[in-house]
Design an enzyme around this catalytic site. Structure first.
Site, mmCIF file in Angstrom:
data_model
loop_
_atom_site.group_PDB
_atom_site.id
_atom_site.type_symbol
_atom_site.label_atom_id
_atom_site.label_comp_id
_atom_site.label_asym_id
_atom_site.label_seq_id
_atom_site.Cartn_x
_atom_site.Cartn_y
_atom_site.Cartn_z
ATOM 1 N N GLN A 1 -61.696 -65.718 -56.681
ATOM 2 C CA GLN A 1 -60.399 -65.853 -56.017
ATOM 3 C C GLN A 1 -59.468 -66.747 -56.822
ATOM 4 O OE1 GLN A 1 -59.775 -63.954 -53.447
ATOM 5 N NE2 GLN A 1 -57.646 -64.622 -53.290
ATOM 6 N N SER B 1 -59.570 -67.352 -48.656
ATOM 7 C CA SER B 1 -59.561 -65.889 -48.719
ATOM 8 C C SER B 1 -60.593 -65.266 -47.791
ATOM 9 C CB SER B 1 -59.840 -65.425 -50.150
ATOM 10 O OG SER B 1 -60.014 -64.024 -50.192
ATOM 11 N N ASP C 1 -61.103 -53.951 -48.737
ATOM 12 C CA ASP C 1 -59.871 -53.217 -49.012
ATOM 13 C C ASP C 1 -60.261 -51.755 -49.130
ATOM 14 O OD1 ASP C 1 -58.491 -55.561 -49.012
ATOM 15 O OD2 ASP C 1 -58.293 -55.702 -51.190
ATOM 16 N N GLU D 1 -50.505 -55.099 -45.140
ATOM 17 C CA GLU D 1 -51.530 -54.513 -46.005
ATOM 18 C C GLU D 1 -52.287 -53.441 -45.220
ATOM 19 O OE1 GLU D 1 -54.067 -57.400 -47.817
ATOM 20 O OE2 GLU D 1 -52.423 -58.389 -48.898
ATOM 21 N N HIS E 1 -61.843 -62.463 -48.193
ATOM 22 C CA HIS E 1 -62.837 -61.761 -49.014
ATOM 23 C C HIS E 1 -64.042 -62.662 -49.300
ATOM 24 C CE1 HIS E 1 -60.898 -57.932 -49.777
ATOM 25 N NE2 HIS E 1 -59.745 -58.574 -49.914
ATOM 26 N N ALA F 1 -54.579 -64.832 -51.129
ATOM 27 C CA ALA F 1 -54.917 -66.123 -50.528
ATOM 28 C C ALA F 1 -55.260 -67.127 -51.612
ATOM 29 C CB ALA F 1 -56.098 -65.956 -49.574
ATOM 30 N N HIS G 1 -56.275 -53.432 -45.859
ATOM 31 C CA HIS G 1 -57.163 -54.591 -45.691
ATOM 32 C C HIS G 1 -57.772 -54.602 -44.286
ATOM 33 C CE1 HIS G 1 -58.322 -58.872 -46.717
ATOM 34 N NE2 HIS G 1 -58.549 -58.821 -45.419
#
Length: 330
Positions: A216, A242, A251, A298, A244, A237, A301
């Protein structure tokens, strides 16, 4: 001529009868006065005396606890308070924060909009989710006791050392680009969702999954170097913040559309909008919610919450940030 006897009450019964008549008159009077006195001790009476209308008072008494009512009586009359209390996701603990977002006539006559000049639901949502502050300020540690319902956003931080202990490799069948990992339950849920979509002629495909802290750092720096911090913050982020990194976010595109600008118009997106929650996923950053989420829309996401929680969020029609603030952290 026959004489009729006349009967006279003895003195004792006569007094008793007089007392009964007096009591019949005095008791209702006293009862009324006592009831009036007791009513004047109630919060309802106090709120009416402050200037609130009867309908507003009823709403206040319906919505607030006894302790909250008592506390509200320490405030001067404020025409905005009933407006906020009517909002579905009103939380009394945030009342001062809500009031900070409006301008009273006493504060600034020229900027005063009246009570019709504000979107109270939006103000409540913004304050509940801390979005009335600058992003990445006054941050909190993510509460991992919430399980799949953990919150990670621009106010809730995972930290640099967080890594899920149940990461698994994703099959090349489901992604494009380099190898990817995701938490095991998320992977099983995605495969079930993938199969359901495939049966309807849609081939879902993953672009991004779990990213560790260091990854990230690289993602964010790339955006920042390209167009600066403001641009980077809108689409990525900061490290440690984040989703993720939770291993709960994907995604998702489709095999025939991997373009972020147009994916929202695709058949795959329409299918995900109607069905993702059935498999435990929600659209994490919806259109028109940047003030709350901190991110641009998004359409690709998706965040895993588990079927039960995802369905509840979906049915409420709000962001996960809003749901978390009202239902999980309230």
């Amino acid at each position: 001529m026959t004489k009729h006897k006349s009967y006279k009450l003895k003195k004792g019964p006569k007094i008793f009868l007089i007392m009964l008549v007096c009591l019949a008159i005095i008791v209702p009077f006293i009862y009324k006065k006592v009831q009036e006195y007791l009513y004047k001790q109630t919060n309802e009476y106090a709120l009416l005396q402050l200037g609130y209308k009867e309908d507003d008072v009823k709403n206040i008494l319906d919505k607030l606890s006894d302790e909250e009512e008592d506390n509200l009586l320490t405030y001067d009359y404020n025409e905005f308070i009933p407006m906020f209390i009517q909002a579905k996701y009103f939380m009394y603990k945030n009342l001062d924060g809500y009031l900070d977002q409006v301008i009273t006539q006493e504060e600034d006559f020229f900027k005063y909009h009246g009570t019709d000049g504000y979107d109270y639901d939006e103000i409540v949502a913004i304050v509940n989710t801390h979005a009335d502050r600058n992003f990445y300020t006054d941050t909190y540690k993510t509460d991992f006791s919430k399980g799949y319902g953990i919150l990670c956003n621009k106010f809730y931080e995972l930290g640099s050392d967080y890594e899920p202990d149940d990461l698994v490799d994703i099959s090349i069948k489901y992604y494009y680009g380099g190898p990817k990992k995701i938490r095991s339950e998320v992977y099983e849920a995605f495969k079930n969702m993938w199969s359901a979509a495939y049966d309807e002629g849609i081939y879902l495909i993953i672009d991004s999954a779990y990213r560790d802290y260091d990854s990230q750092v690289r993602v964010y720096k790339e955006k920042e170097d390209y167009r600066g911090i403001s641009y980077a913050d809108g689409i990525a982020a900061r490290p440690g913040f984040s989703e993720h990194q939770t291993g709960l976010s994907l995604d998702i595109y489709s095999k025939d559309n991997t373009v972020s600008e147009s994916f929202k118009n695709s058949k795959a997106y329409s299918w995900l909008t109607e069905n993702a929650h059935k498999y435990g996923f929600i659209l994490r950053y919806p259109d028109g919610k940047k003030k709350i989420t901190g991110f641009n829309y998004e359409s690709w996401h998706y965040r895993y919450l588990g079927v039960d929680l995802a369905t509840k969020v979906y049915n409420e029609g709000i962001t996960f940030d809003e749901y978390y603030a009202f239902y999980l952290d309230n």
